[in-house]
Design a protein around this motif. Structure first.
Motif, mmCIF file in Angstrom:
data_model
loop_
_atom_site.group_PDB
_atom_site.id
_atom_site.type_symbol
_atom_site.label_atom_id
_atom_site.label_comp_id
_atom_site.label_asym_id
_atom_site.label_seq_id
_atom_site.Cartn_x
_atom_site.Cartn_y
_atom_site.Cartn_z
ATOM 1 N N GLN A 35 83.859 -22.286 84.755
ATOM 2 C CA GLN A 35 84.747 -21.741 83.734
ATOM 3 C C GLN A 35 85.019 -20.254 83.935
ATOM 4 N N HIS A 36 84.175 -19.609 84.711
ATOM 5 C CA HIS A 36 84.289 -18.169 84.943
ATOM 6 C C HIS A 36 85.318 -17.852 86.018
ATOM 7 N N GLY A 37 85.689 -18.843 86.850
ATOM 8 C CA GLY A 37 86.660 -18.597 87.905
ATOM 9 C C GLY A 37 86.431 -19.497 89.113
ATOM 10 N N THR A 38 87.354 -19.395 90.087
ATOM 11 C CA THR A 38 87.306 -20.212 91.302
ATOM 12 C C THR A 38 87.393 -19.312 92.529
ATOM 13 N N GLU A 39 86.614 -19.636 93.534
ATOM 14 C CA GLU A 39 86.625 -18.885 94.791
ATOM 15 C C GLU A 39 86.677 -19.869 95.956
ATOM 16 N N TRP A 40 87.465 -19.523 96.990
ATOM 17 C CA TRP A 40 87.550 -20.340 98.202
ATOM 18 C C TRP A 40 86.902 -19.603 99.359
ATOM 19 N N TYR A 41 86.121 -20.331 100.154
ATOM 20 C CA TYR A 41 85.466 -19.781 101.337
ATOM 21 C C TYR A 41 85.929 -20.569 102.561
ATOM 22 N N ALA A 42 86.434 -19.857 103.560
ATOM 23 C CA ALA A 42 87.000 -20.524 104.741
ATOM 24 C C ALA A 42 85.954 -20.834 105.799
ATOM 25 N N ASN A 43 84.830 -20.108 105.796
ATOM 26 C CA ASN A 43 83.830 -20.301 106.845
ATOM 27 C C ASN A 43 82.468 -19.820 106.350
ATOM 28 N N GLU A 44 81.457 -19.931 107.226
ATOM 29 C CA GLU A 44 80.086 -19.568 106.850
ATOM 30 C C GLU A 44 79.945 -18.081 106.577
ATOM 31 N N ALA A 45 80.676 -17.251 107.337
ATOM 32 C CA ALA A 45 80.587 -15.808 107.130
ATOM 33 C C ALA A 45 81.068 -15.433 105.730
ATOM 34 N N GLU A 46 82.137 -16.066 105.272
ATOM 35 C CA GLU A 46 82.620 -15.808 103.911
ATOM 36 C C GLU A 46 81.643 -16.347 102.873
ATOM 37 N N LEU A 47 81.016 -17.501 103.181
ATOM 38 C CA LEU A 47 80.010 -18.056 102.270
ATOM 39 C C LEU A 47 78.901 -17.052 102.002
ATOM 40 N N ARG A 48 78.522 -16.327 103.047
ATOM 41 C CA ARG A 48 77.432 -15.351 102.932
ATOM 42 C C ARG A 48 77.918 -13.985 102.457
ATOM 43 N N SER A 95 77.883 -14.684 78.674
ATOM 44 C CA SER A 95 79.302 -15.016 78.675
ATOM 45 C C SER A 95 79.521 -16.430 78.132
ATOM 46 N N PRO A 96 80.560 -16.631 77.315
ATOM 47 C CA PRO A 96 80.859 -17.979 76.811
ATOM 48 C C PRO A 96 81.386 -18.914 77.902
ATOM 49 N N ASP A 97 81.746 -18.356 79.058
ATOM 50 C CA ASP A 97 82.223 -19.170 80.177
ATOM 51 C C ASP A 97 81.086 -19.663 81.065
ATOM 52 N N LEU A 98 79.877 -19.147 80.854
ATOM 53 C CA LEU A 98 78.716 -19.535 81.647
ATOM 54 C C LEU A 98 77.748 -20.331 80.770
ATOM 55 N N PRO A 99 76.742 -20.979 81.364
ATOM 56 C CA PRO A 99 75.832 -21.836 80.589
ATOM 57 C C PRO A 99 75.214 -21.124 79.386
ATOM 58 N N GLU A 100 75.046 -21.865 78.320
ATOM 59 C CA GLU A 100 74.502 -21.311 77.082
ATOM 60 C C GLU A 100 73.033 -20.952 77.245
ATOM 61 N N LEU A 101 72.666 -19.804 76.728
ATOM 62 C CA LEU A 101 71.280 -19.341 76.786
ATOM 63 C C LEU A 101 70.492 -19.881 75.599
ATOM 64 N N GLU A 102 69.246 -20.259 75.854
ATOM 65 C CA GLU A 102 68.339 -20.636 74.769
ATOM 66 C C GLU A 102 66.945 -20.125 75.103
ATOM 67 N N GLU A 103 66.223 -19.699 74.102
ATOM 68 C CA GLU A 103 64.900 -19.111 74.314
ATOM 69 C C GLU A 103 63.844 -20.195 74.506
ATOM 70 N N GLN A 104 62.992 -19.982 75.512
ATOM 71 C CA GLN A 104 61.889 -20.896 75.792
ATOM 72 C C GLN A 104 60.637 -20.090 76.104
ATOM 73 N N ASP A 105 59.486 -20.648 75.756
ATOM 74 C CA ASP A 105 58.204 -19.984 75.990
ATOM 75 C C ASP A 105 57.587 -20.533 77.263
ATOM 76 N N PHE A 106 57.379 -19.666 78.243
ATOM 77 C CA PHE A 106 56.821 -20.075 79.535
ATOM 78 C C PHE A 106 55.364 -19.653 79.704
ATOM 79 N N GLY A 107 54.743 -19.174 78.639
ATOM 80 C CA GLY A 107 53.346 -18.764 78.711
ATOM 81 C C GLY A 107 53.187 -17.382 79.301
#
Length: 211
Positions: free
Chosen positions: A78-91, A114-126
Protein backbone atom coordinates in the motif's frame (compact mmCIF):
# COMPACT_ATOMS: atom_id res chain seq x y z
CA UNK A 1 48.05 -87.38 -42.31
CA UNK A 2 44.99 -85.99 -40.55
CA UNK A 3 45.39 -82.81 -38.61
CA UNK A 4 44.62 -83.10 -34.95
CA UNK A 5 42.10 -80.55 -33.67
CA UNK A 6 43.26 -78.53 -30.73
CA UNK A 7 40.81 -77.30 -28.17
CA UNK A 8 41.13 -73.70 -27.16
CA UNK A 9 41.42 -73.55 -23.39
CA UNK A 10 38.58 -71.69 -21.74
CA UNK A 11 39.18 -68.32 -20.04
CA UNK A 12 38.74 -68.12 -16.32
CA UNK A 13 36.30 -65.22 -15.87
CA UNK A 14 35.46 -65.90 -12.27
CA UNK A 15 37.25 -62.74 -11.09
CA UNK A 16 35.63 -60.37 -13.63
CA UNK A 17 32.69 -59.66 -11.33
CA UNK A 18 35.03 -58.65 -8.53
CA UNK A 19 37.02 -56.36 -10.85
CA UNK A 20 33.83 -54.72 -12.16
CA UNK A 21 32.57 -54.16 -8.63
CA UNK A 22 35.88 -52.57 -7.59
CA UNK A 23 35.84 -50.25 -10.61
CA UNK A 24 32.25 -49.21 -9.89
CA UNK A 25 33.10 -48.51 -6.25
CA UNK A 26 36.14 -46.46 -7.31
CA UNK A 27 34.15 -44.23 -9.68
CA UNK A 28 31.40 -43.70 -7.08
CA UNK A 29 33.98 -42.55 -4.53
CA UNK A 30 35.93 -40.16 -6.76
CA UNK A 31 33.06 -38.72 -8.83
CA UNK A 32 31.47 -35.37 -7.93
CA UNK A 33 27.69 -35.22 -8.10
CA UNK A 34 25.75 -31.99 -8.33
CA UNK A 35 23.45 -31.57 -5.37
CA UNK A 36 20.85 -28.81 -5.15
CA UNK A 37 21.26 -26.94 -1.90
CA UNK A 38 18.16 -25.76 -0.09
CA UNK A 39 17.42 -22.44 1.52
CA UNK A 40 18.85 -21.86 4.97
CA UNK A 41 15.55 -20.86 6.49
CA UNK A 42 13.28 -22.35 9.09
CA UNK A 43 9.85 -23.13 7.65
CA UNK A 44 6.74 -21.97 9.53
CA UNK A 45 4.80 -24.61 11.48
CA UNK A 46 1.87 -26.29 9.67
CA UNK A 47 -1.56 -24.73 10.22
CA UNK A 48 -3.52 -26.11 13.17
CA UNK A 49 -6.75 -26.29 11.16
CA UNK A 50 -7.94 -25.94 7.59
CA UNK A 51 -9.63 -22.65 8.49
CA UNK A 52 -6.29 -20.88 8.95
CA UNK A 53 -5.36 -21.39 5.29
CA UNK A 54 -8.35 -19.28 4.21
CA UNK A 55 -7.68 -16.31 6.47
CA UNK A 56 -7.85 -13.02 4.55
CA UNK A 57 -4.85 -10.74 4.97
CA UNK A 58 -5.62 -7.03 4.97
CA UNK A 59 -3.96 -5.14 2.14
CA UNK A 60 -1.87 -3.01 4.47
CA UNK A 61 -0.42 -6.19 6.01
CA UNK A 62 0.61 -7.71 2.66
CA UNK A 63 3.88 -7.07 0.81
CA UNK A 64 3.89 -8.81 -2.60
CA UNK A 65 7.18 -9.63 -4.33
CA UNK A 66 6.57 -10.87 -7.88
CA UNK A 67 9.26 -12.18 -10.26
CA UNK A 68 8.05 -12.22 -13.87
CA UNK A 69 9.09 -14.19 -16.96
CA UNK A 70 11.82 -11.62 -17.80
CA UNK A 71 13.32 -12.10 -14.30
CA UNK A 72 12.23 -8.59 -13.34
CA UNK A 73 11.00 -8.12 -9.77
CA UNK A 74 8.03 -6.07 -8.63
CA UNK A 75 7.80 -5.19 -4.94
CA UNK A 76 4.42 -3.71 -4.01
CA UNK A 77 2.36 -2.80 -0.97
CA UNK A 78 0.00 0.00 0.00
CA UNK A 79 3.01 2.27 0.46
CA UNK A 80 4.07 2.03 -3.20
CA UNK A 81 5.49 -0.14 -6.00
CA UNK A 82 9.07 -0.57 -7.16
CA UNK A 83 10.48 -2.48 -10.16
CA UNK A 84 13.93 -4.09 -10.17
CA UNK A 85 15.47 -5.13 -13.49
CA UNK A 86 18.39 -7.17 -12.14
CA UNK A 87 20.24 -8.35 -9.02
CA UNK A 88 22.29 -5.16 -8.74
CA UNK A 89 19.10 -3.10 -8.51
CA UNK A 90 17.67 -5.60 -6.01
CA UNK A 91 20.62 -4.85 -3.75
CA UNK A 92 20.32 -1.07 -4.30
CA UNK A 93 23.72 -0.86 -5.97
CA UNK A 94 22.60 0.88 -9.19
CA UNK A 95 19.74 2.96 -10.51
CA UNK A 96 19.22 4.89 -7.29
CA UNK A 97 16.68 2.33 -6.10
CA UNK A 98 16.02 1.42 -2.47
CA UNK A 99 17.28 -2.15 -1.89
CA UNK A 100 14.57 -4.79 -1.61
CA UNK A 101 15.78 -5.82 1.86
CA UNK A 102 15.43 -2.24 3.08
CA UNK A 103 11.87 -2.06 1.76
CA UNK A 104 11.07 -5.30 3.58
CA UNK A 105 12.58 -3.97 6.81
CA UNK A 106 10.56 -0.75 6.52
CA UNK A 107 7.43 -2.84 5.96
CA UNK A 108 8.09 -5.14 8.94
CA UNK A 109 9.00 -2.36 11.38
CA UNK A 110 6.58 0.45 10.41
CA UNK A 111 8.45 2.79 12.74
CA UNK A 112 6.44 5.76 11.43
CA UNK A 113 3.12 4.01 12.26
CA UNK A 114 1.97 4.61 8.68
CA UNK A 115 -1.63 3.58 7.86
CA UNK A 116 -0.29 2.11 4.60
CA UNK A 117 1.97 -0.35 6.45
CA UNK A 118 1.05 -3.22 8.83
CA UNK A 119 -0.77 -2.23 11.99
CA UNK A 120 1.32 -2.06 15.15
CA UNK A 121 0.26 -3.81 18.34
CA UNK A 122 2.07 -4.05 21.65
CA UNK A 123 3.38 -7.43 22.80
CA UNK A 124 5.44 -8.50 25.80
CA UNK A 125 8.58 -10.44 24.85
CA UNK A 126 10.02 -10.75 28.36
CA UNK A 127 13.10 -9.14 29.86
CA UNK A 128 15.17 -7.38 28.68
CA UNK A 129 13.02 -6.64 25.60
CA UNK A 130 9.78 -5.94 27.46
CA UNK A 131 6.66 -4.57 25.79
CA UNK A 132 7.33 -3.56 22.18
CA UNK A 133 4.97 -2.50 19.35
CA UNK A 134 5.30 -4.96 16.45
CA UNK A 135 3.51 -5.71 13.17
CA UNK A 136 2.16 -9.08 14.25
CA UNK A 137 0.02 -9.64 11.14
CA UNK A 138 2.47 -8.72 8.37
CA UNK A 139 3.10 -11.16 5.50
CA UNK A 140 5.72 -11.07 2.71
CA UNK A 141 4.31 -12.98 -0.27
CA UNK A 142 6.85 -14.18 -2.87
CA UNK A 143 5.35 -15.16 -6.22
CA UNK A 144 6.98 -16.08 -9.52
CA UNK A 145 6.17 -16.90 -13.12
CA UNK A 146 6.44 -20.53 -14.21
CA UNK A 147 9.35 -19.55 -16.50
CA UNK A 148 11.27 -17.44 -13.98
CA UNK A 149 14.91 -18.50 -13.80
CA UNK A 150 16.06 -20.31 -10.66
CA UNK A 151 18.89 -17.79 -10.20
CA UNK A 152 16.53 -14.81 -10.22
CA UNK A 153 14.12 -16.46 -7.79
CA UNK A 154 16.89 -17.36 -5.33
CA UNK A 155 18.27 -13.80 -5.55
CA UNK A 156 14.88 -12.47 -4.44
CA UNK A 157 14.65 -15.09 -1.69
CA UNK A 158 18.09 -14.12 -0.43
CA UNK A 159 17.20 -10.43 -0.20
CA UNK A 160 13.97 -11.06 1.70
CA UNK A 161 15.69 -13.42 4.16
CA UNK A 162 18.58 -10.96 4.51
CA UNK A 163 16.10 -8.33 5.71
CA UNK A 164 14.94 -10.59 8.56
CA UNK A 165 18.53 -11.58 9.39
CA UNK A 166 19.53 -7.92 9.68
CA UNK A 167 16.52 -7.16 11.88
CA UNK A 168 17.46 -10.01 14.22
CA UNK A 169 21.10 -8.92 14.30
CA UNK A 170 20.08 -5.34 15.10
CA UNK A 171 17.65 -6.56 17.77
CA UNK A 172 20.32 -8.72 19.41
CA UNK A 173 22.74 -5.81 19.64
CA UNK A 174 20.03 -3.43 20.90
CA UNK A 175 18.61 -5.63 23.66
CA UNK A 176 21.53 -7.97 24.50
CA UNK A 177 24.54 -5.89 23.40
CA UNK A 178 25.98 -8.77 21.36
CA UNK A 179 25.58 -10.44 17.98
CA UNK A 180 22.68 -12.78 17.26
CA UNK A 181 25.05 -15.72 16.85
CA UNK A 182 26.41 -15.22 20.37
CA UNK A 183 22.99 -15.38 22.05
CA UNK A 184 21.77 -18.37 24.02
CA UNK A 185 18.98 -20.49 22.55
CA UNK A 186 16.46 -18.81 24.85
CA UNK A 187 17.64 -15.33 23.85
CA UNK A 188 17.56 -16.25 20.15
CA UNK A 189 13.99 -17.46 20.62
CA UNK A 190 13.07 -14.05 22.04
CA UNK A 191 14.55 -12.30 19.00
CA UNK A 192 12.84 -14.76 16.64
CA UNK A 193 9.51 -14.03 18.33
CA UNK A 194 10.22 -10.32 17.99
CA UNK A 195 11.03 -10.64 14.27
CA UNK A 196 9.39 -13.83 12.95
CA UNK A 197 9.90 -14.73 9.29
CA UNK A 198 6.41 -14.38 7.88
CA UNK A 199 7.10 -15.42 4.29
CA UNK A 200 4.49 -16.96 2.01
CA UNK A 201 5.55 -18.67 -1.24
CA UNK A 202 2.83 -19.07 -3.86
CA UNK A 203 2.63 -21.71 -6.58
CA UNK A 204 4.32 -20.50 -9.83
CA UNK A 205 1.89 -19.16 -12.43
CA UNK A 206 2.00 -17.90 -15.99
CA UNK A 207 1.88 -14.19 -15.27
CA UNK A 208 3.66 -13.19 -18.47
CA UNK A 209 6.40 -10.66 -18.87
CA UNK A 210 4.57 -7.36 -19.17
CA UNK A 211 4.63 -4.74 -16.49
Amino acid sequence: MAKSSRKVPGLNASSMADVSFLLLTFFLLVSNMDVDSGLARRLPPPPQSEDQSSVDVQRRNLFVVLVNAQNETMAANQHGTEWYANEAELRGEVGGKVALKDRVKEFVLNTSNSPDLPELEEQDFGAPIGVVPVTAAHVVSIQNDATTSYKAYIAVQNEVVRAYNELREEGARKYFNTSYGELTEEQQKQIQDLYPQRISEAEPKNYGGGQ
